[in-house]
Design a protein around this motif. Structure first.
Motif, PDB file in Angstrom:
ATOM      1  N   ALA A  31       0.819  -1.205   0.000  1.00  0.00           N
ATOM      2  CA  ALA A  31       0.000   0.000   0.000  1.00  0.00           C
ATOM      3  C   ALA A  31       0.857   1.260   0.000  1.00  0.00           C
ATOM      4  CB  ALA A  31      -0.930   0.007   1.211  1.00  0.00           C
ATOM      5  N   VAL A  32       2.099   1.133   0.437  1.00  0.00           N
ATOM      6  CA  VAL A  32       3.031   2.267   0.491  1.00  0.00           C
ATOM      7  C   VAL A  32       4.398   1.777   0.028  1.00  0.00           C
ATOM      8  CG1 VAL A  32       4.245   3.875   2.027  1.00  0.00           C
ATOM      9  CG2 VAL A  32       1.803   3.460   2.349  1.00  0.00           C
ATOM     10  N   LEU A  33       5.061   2.574  -0.791  1.00  0.00           N
ATOM     11  CA  LEU A  33       6.395   2.246  -1.274  1.00  0.00           C
ATOM     12  C   LEU A  33       7.384   3.300  -0.784  1.00  0.00           C
ATOM     13  CD1 LEU A  33       5.518   1.367  -4.995  1.00  0.00           C
ATOM     14  CD2 LEU A  33       5.781  -0.218  -3.072  1.00  0.00           C
ATOM     15  N   SER A  34       8.584   2.866  -0.420  1.00  0.00           N
ATOM     16  CA  SER A  34       9.619   3.790   0.042  1.00  0.00           C
ATOM     17  C   SER A  34      10.861   3.646  -0.822  1.00  0.00           C
ATOM     18  CB  SER A  34       9.987   3.516   1.505  1.00  0.00           C
ATOM     19  OG  SER A  34       8.902   3.810   2.359  1.00  0.00           O
ATOM     20  N   GLU A  35      11.514   4.773  -1.068  1.00  0.00           N
ATOM     21  CA  GLU A  35      12.729   4.775  -1.883  1.00  0.00           C
ATOM     22  C   GLU A  35      13.667   5.856  -1.364  1.00  0.00           C
ATOM     23  OE1 GLU A  35      14.066   5.808  -6.513  1.00  0.00           O
ATOM     24  OE2 GLU A  35      11.955   5.773  -5.938  1.00  0.00           O
ATOM     25  N   GLN A  36      14.928   5.495  -1.213  1.00  0.00           N
ATOM     26  CA  GLN A  36      15.937   6.465  -0.771  1.00  0.00           C
ATOM     27  C   GLN A  36      16.631   7.078  -1.980  1.00  0.00           C
ATOM     28  OE1 GLN A  36      16.103   6.922   2.535  1.00  0.00           O
ATOM     29  NE2 GLN A  36      17.625   8.565   2.508  1.00  0.00           N
ATOM     30  N   ALA A  37      16.742   8.403  -1.995  1.00  0.00           N
ATOM     31  CA  ALA A  37      17.452   9.121  -3.061  1.00  0.00           C
ATOM     32  C   ALA A  37      18.355  10.148  -2.410  1.00  0.00           C
ATOM     33  CB  ALA A  37      16.466   9.790  -4.014  1.00  0.00           C
ATOM     34  N   GLY A  38      19.594   9.756  -2.146  1.00  0.00           N
ATOM     35  CA  GLY A  38      20.503  10.636  -1.417  1.00  0.00           C
ATOM     36  C   GLY A  38      19.969  10.863  -0.012  1.00  0.00           C
ATOM     37  N   PRO A  39      19.859  12.120   0.413  1.00  0.00           N
ATOM     38  CA  PRO A  39      19.361  12.393   1.769  1.00  0.00           C
ATOM     39  C   PRO A  39      17.835  12.385   1.863  1.00  0.00           C
ATOM     40  CG  PRO A  39      19.939  14.449   0.698  1.00  0.00           C
ATOM     41  CD  PRO A  39      20.307  13.350  -0.272  1.00  0.00           C
ATOM     42  N   LEU A  40      17.152  12.134   0.756  1.00  0.00           N
ATOM     43  CA  LEU A  40      15.694  12.187   0.735  1.00  0.00           C
ATOM     44  C   LEU A  40      15.082  10.789   0.751  1.00  0.00           C
ATOM     45  CD1 LEU A  40      15.128  14.902  -2.031  1.00  0.00           C
ATOM     46  CD2 LEU A  40      15.440  15.246   0.426  1.00  0.00           C
ATOM     47  N   ARG A  41      14.055  10.603   1.554  1.00  0.00           N
ATOM     48  CA  ARG A  41      13.273   9.372   1.546  1.00  0.00           C
ATOM     49  C   ARG A  41      11.913   9.690   0.900  1.00  0.00           C
ATOM     50  NH1 ARG A  41      13.065   4.797   4.978  1.00  0.00           N
ATOM     51  NH2 ARG A  41      15.305   5.185   5.125  1.00  0.00           N
ATOM     52  N   TRP A  42      11.654   9.064  -0.239  1.00  0.00           N
ATOM     53  CA  TRP A  42      10.368   9.221  -0.912  1.00  0.00           C
ATOM     54  C   TRP A  42       9.422   8.150  -0.399  1.00  0.00           C
ATOM     55  CZ3 TRP A  42       9.022  12.494  -5.235  1.00  0.00           C
ATOM     56  CH2 TRP A  42      10.036  13.393  -5.600  1.00  0.00           C
ATOM     57  N   ILE A  43       8.288   8.566   0.121  1.00  0.00           N
ATOM     58  CA  ILE A  43       7.244   7.656   0.576  1.00  0.00           C
ATOM     59  C   ILE A  43       6.043   7.869  -0.331  1.00  0.00           C
ATOM     60  CG2 ILE A  43       5.685   7.060   2.470  1.00  0.00           C
ATOM     61  CD1 ILE A  43       7.841   7.979   4.420  1.00  0.00           C
ATOM     62  N   ARG A  44       5.672   6.820  -1.081  1.00  0.00           N
ATOM     63  CA  ARG A  44       4.613   6.955  -2.083  1.00  0.00           C
ATOM     64  C   ARG A  44       3.390   6.120  -1.700  1.00  0.00           C
ATOM     65  NH1 ARG A  44       6.575   9.399  -6.732  1.00  0.00           N
ATOM     66  NH2 ARG A  44       8.845   9.401  -6.968  1.00  0.00           N
ATOM     67  N   LEU A  45       2.255   6.774  -1.608  1.00  0.00           N
ATOM     68  CA  LEU A  45       1.001   6.063  -1.442  1.00  0.00           C
ATOM     69  C   LEU A  45       0.763   5.239  -2.708  1.00  0.00           C
ATOM     70  CD1 LEU A  45      -1.214   8.962  -0.006  1.00  0.00           C
ATOM     71  CD2 LEU A  45       0.472   7.527   1.166  1.00  0.00           C
ATOM     72  N   ASN A  46       0.333   3.985  -2.536  1.00  0.00           N
ATOM     73  CA  ASN A  46       0.327   3.077  -3.682  1.00  0.00           C
ATOM     74  C   ASN A  46      -0.987   2.302  -3.810  1.00  0.00           C
ATOM     75  OD1 ASN A  46       1.634   1.844  -5.946  1.00  0.00           O
ATOM     76  ND2 ASN A  46       2.023   0.026  -4.702  1.00  0.00           N
ATOM     77  N   ARG A  47      -2.083   3.068  -3.880  1.00  0.00           N
ATOM     78  CA  ARG A  47      -3.376   2.485  -4.260  1.00  0.00           C
ATOM     79  C   ARG A  47      -3.876   3.252  -5.483  1.00  0.00           C
ATOM     80  NH1 ARG A  47      -7.909   2.282  -0.222  1.00  0.00           N
ATOM     81  NH2 ARG A  47      -8.500   0.386  -1.352  1.00  0.00           N
ATOM     82  N   PRO A  48      -3.143   3.200  -6.580  1.00  0.00           N
ATOM     83  CA  PRO A  48      -3.476   4.064  -7.722  1.00  0.00           C
ATOM     84  C   PRO A  48      -4.867   3.846  -8.279  1.00  0.00           C
ATOM     85  CG  PRO A  48      -1.898   2.352  -8.360  1.00  0.00           C
ATOM     86  CD  PRO A  48      -1.990   2.331  -6.869  1.00  0.00           C
ATOM     87  N   GLY A  49      -5.361   2.616  -8.243  1.00  0.00           N
ATOM     88  CA  GLY A  49      -6.684   2.343  -8.767  1.00  0.00           C
ATOM     89  C   GLY A  49      -7.800   2.977  -7.958  1.00  0.00           C
ATOM     90  N   ARG A  50      -7.515   3.370  -6.709  1.00  0.00           N
ATOM     91  CA  ARG A  50      -8.494   4.024  -5.850  1.00  0.00           C
ATOM     92  C   ARG A  50      -8.060   5.446  -5.529  1.00  0.00           C
ATOM     93  NH1 ARG A  50     -11.801   0.040  -3.601  1.00  0.00           N
ATOM     94  NH2 ARG A  50     -13.110   1.768  -2.910  1.00  0.00           N
ATOM     95  N   ARG A  51      -7.207   6.004  -6.368  1.00  0.00           N
ATOM     96  CA  ARG A  51      -6.676   7.366  -6.173  1.00  0.00           C
ATOM     97  C   ARG A  51      -6.070   7.535  -4.779  1.00  0.00           C
ATOM     98  NH1 ARG A  51      -7.906  11.016 -10.221  1.00  0.00           N
ATOM     99  NH2 ARG A  51      -9.375  10.206 -11.792  1.00  0.00           N
ATOM    100  N   ASN A  52      -5.419   6.451  -4.326  1.00  0.00           N
ATOM    101  CA  ASN A  52      -4.728   6.438  -3.035  1.00  0.00           C
ATOM    102  C   ASN A  52      -5.655   6.780  -1.879  1.00  0.00           C
ATOM    103  OD1 ASN A  52      -2.168   5.716  -4.144  1.00  0.00           O
ATOM    104  ND2 ASN A  52      -1.978   7.823  -4.878  1.00  0.00           N
ATOM    105  N   ALA A  53      -6.904   6.328  -1.974  1.00  0.00           N
ATOM    106  CA  ALA A  53      -7.858   6.519  -0.885  1.00  0.00           C
ATOM    107  C   ALA A  53      -7.341   5.836   0.376  1.00  0.00           C
ATOM    108  CB  ALA A  53      -9.216   5.959  -1.278  1.00  0.00           C
ATOM    109  N   LEU A  54      -7.566   6.477   1.490  1.00  0.00           N
ATOM    110  CA  LEU A  54      -7.033   6.011   2.769  1.00  0.00           C
ATOM    111  C   LEU A  54      -7.909   4.905   3.340  1.00  0.00           C
ATOM    112  CD1 LEU A  54      -6.397   9.543   4.324  1.00  0.00           C
ATOM    113  CD2 LEU A  54      -4.752   8.130   3.061  1.00  0.00           C
ATOM    114  N   ASP A  55      -7.265   3.803   3.710  1.00  0.00           N
ATOM    115  CA  ASP A  55      -7.944   2.733   4.431  1.00  0.00           C
ATOM    116  C   ASP A  55      -7.003   2.250   5.531  1.00  0.00           C
ATOM    117  OD1 ASP A  55      -6.031   1.176   3.138  1.00  0.00           O
ATOM    118  OD2 ASP A  55      -7.472  -0.150   2.150  1.00  0.00           O
ATOM    119  N   PRO A  56      -7.454   1.367   6.410  1.00  0.00           N
ATOM    120  CA  PRO A  56      -6.593   0.950   7.523  1.00  0.00           C
ATOM    121  C   PRO A  56      -5.247   0.386   7.089  1.00  0.00           C
ATOM    122  CG  PRO A  56      -8.855   0.331   7.979  1.00  0.00           C
ATOM    123  CD  PRO A  56      -8.830   0.837   6.557  1.00  0.00           C
ATOM    124  N   GLN A  57      -5.230  -0.414   6.012  1.00  0.00           N
ATOM    125  CA  GLN A  57      -3.970  -0.992   5.562  1.00  0.00           C
ATOM    126  C   GLN A  57      -2.987   0.087   5.133  1.00  0.00           C
ATOM    127  OE1 GLN A  57      -4.229  -3.388   2.022  1.00  0.00           O
ATOM    128  NE2 GLN A  57      -2.073  -3.991   2.083  1.00  0.00           N
TER     129      GLN A  57
END
Length: 253
Positions: free
Chosen positions: A4-30
Motif C-alpha cells: 500500500a506504500v512504497l519507500s525509496e531512498q534518493a541521497g538524503p531524501l526518503r520518498w514515501i509513495r502512497l500506492n493504491r493508484p486504482g483508488r486514487r490512493n484513498a485512505l484505508d486501515p492498511q
C-alpha cells in the motif's frame, strides 16, 4: 498483495509513495498502517534528512476510502477507530523531527488535503485540484482540516473550502504560502527534489527542536474535538444513503 506504500531512498531524501493508484490512493486501515511504518523508518534512519510524501497513479490522495465508510455505515458501525488512527498518524507526521514535503498532483482532497496540511511544505504539479470536499458527501473532517486549514491558507479561504466543498487549482494557494511551488509535468520531480533538498544539510537535531517550537499547544485538544464532532454528526445523519447516492451518481457518468 501489492504494498500500500512504497519507500525509496534518493541521497538524503526518503520518498514515501502512497500506492493504491486504482483508488486514487484513498485512505484505508492498511494504507495508514503501512504509512505509519514508513514514516517511522524514515525518521529513525540517520541517512535520511528529509521526507517526500507522494502518490502513485492519477492523484496524490482523494481522501478516505468512501467504500470503506459505506460498508461501516450499512452495518451500523462507525469509522471513529479508523479516523482516530488517521488523525494520530498525521499528527505524528506534523511533529516528526525531520522536514516533510508533500508532492501533490491530480487531486488532494479531504483526507488528501489533511495529509498535505500535516507536511512542512507542499509542491504541486500543474493541474492539481485541492480542497476539503467533506461536505459534498455529508461528512465532516476527521484528520485535521478544521484545525490546520485556516492556519495554512487563512480563515476566509478555509471557510470557503470547508463550507462549499469546492476544489480549487493549486495556483490559488500560492499567495498563502501553503503551496510553495508549481511545476509542469515533466519538471515536477526535479522541482520537488530541489525544494526538499533545500531543507537538507542542516546541523543534526535542529529541525526537530525547531518543529517543537512551532507546534501549537492547542492542537491535540482541537483534533480530539474534531473527532467528537464527527462522531456526533455520523450518529445524526444517514451516511449510508448519502454515500450510496454518491456512488450511484458516479456510475451514471
Amino acid at each position: 498483495m501489492t504494498a500500500a506504500v512504497l519507500s525509496e531512498q534518493a541521497g538524503p531524501l526518503r520518498w514515501i509513495r502512497l500506492n493504491r493508484p486504482g483508488r486514487r490512493n484513498a485512505l484505508d486501515p492498511q494504507l495508514i498502517g503501512a504509512f505509519d511504518e514508513a514514516v517511522a523508518a524514515a525518521m529513525s534512519d540517520p541517512h535520511t534528512e528529509a521526507v517526500v510524501v507522494a502518490g502513485n497513479g492519477p492523484s496524490f490522495c482523494a481522501g478516505a476510502d468512501l467504500r470503506h465508510l459505506l460498508g461501516l455505515a450499512r452495518t451500523g458501525g462507525d469509522p471513529l477507530t479508523f479516523l482516530g488512527s488517521v488523525s494520530r498518524s498525521f499528527a505524528r507526521l506534523e511533529s516528526a523531527p525531520k522536514p516533510v514535503i508533500a508532492a501533490v498532483h491530480g487531486h488532494a482532497v479531504a483526507g488528501g488535503l489533511e495529509l498535505a496540511l500535516a507536511c512542512d511544505a507542499v509542491v504541486a504539479r500543474t493541474g492539481t485540484l485541492i480542497g476539503d470536499g467533506h461536505i459534498r458527501n455529508a461528512l465532516l473532517p476527521g484528520a485535521g482540516s478544521s484545525v490546520r486549514l485556516a492556519r495554512k491558507v487563512g480563515e476566509p479561504l478555509a471557510r470557503r473550502l470547508m463550507l462549499t466543498g469546492e476544489l480549487l487549482p493549486a495556483e490559488q494557494f500560492l499567495p498563502s504560502g501553503f503551496v510553495q511551488a508549481i511545476a509542469a509535468v515533466g519538471e515536477f520531480d526535479a522541482v520537488v527534489t530541489a525544494v526538499a533538498n533545500s531543507f537538507t544539510g542542516m546541523p543534526a537535531g535542529c529541525h526537530g527542536r525547531l518543529k517543537q517550537l512551532l507546534d501549537d499547544p492547542d492542537t491535540p485538544s482541537a483534533l480530539l474535538r474534531e473527532l467528537d464532532m464527527f462522531a456526533e454528526h455520523w450518529r445524526e445523519q444517514d451516511i449510508a444513503a448519502q454515500l450510496t447516492h454518491f456512488f450511484d451518481q458516479r456510475a451514471m457518468r
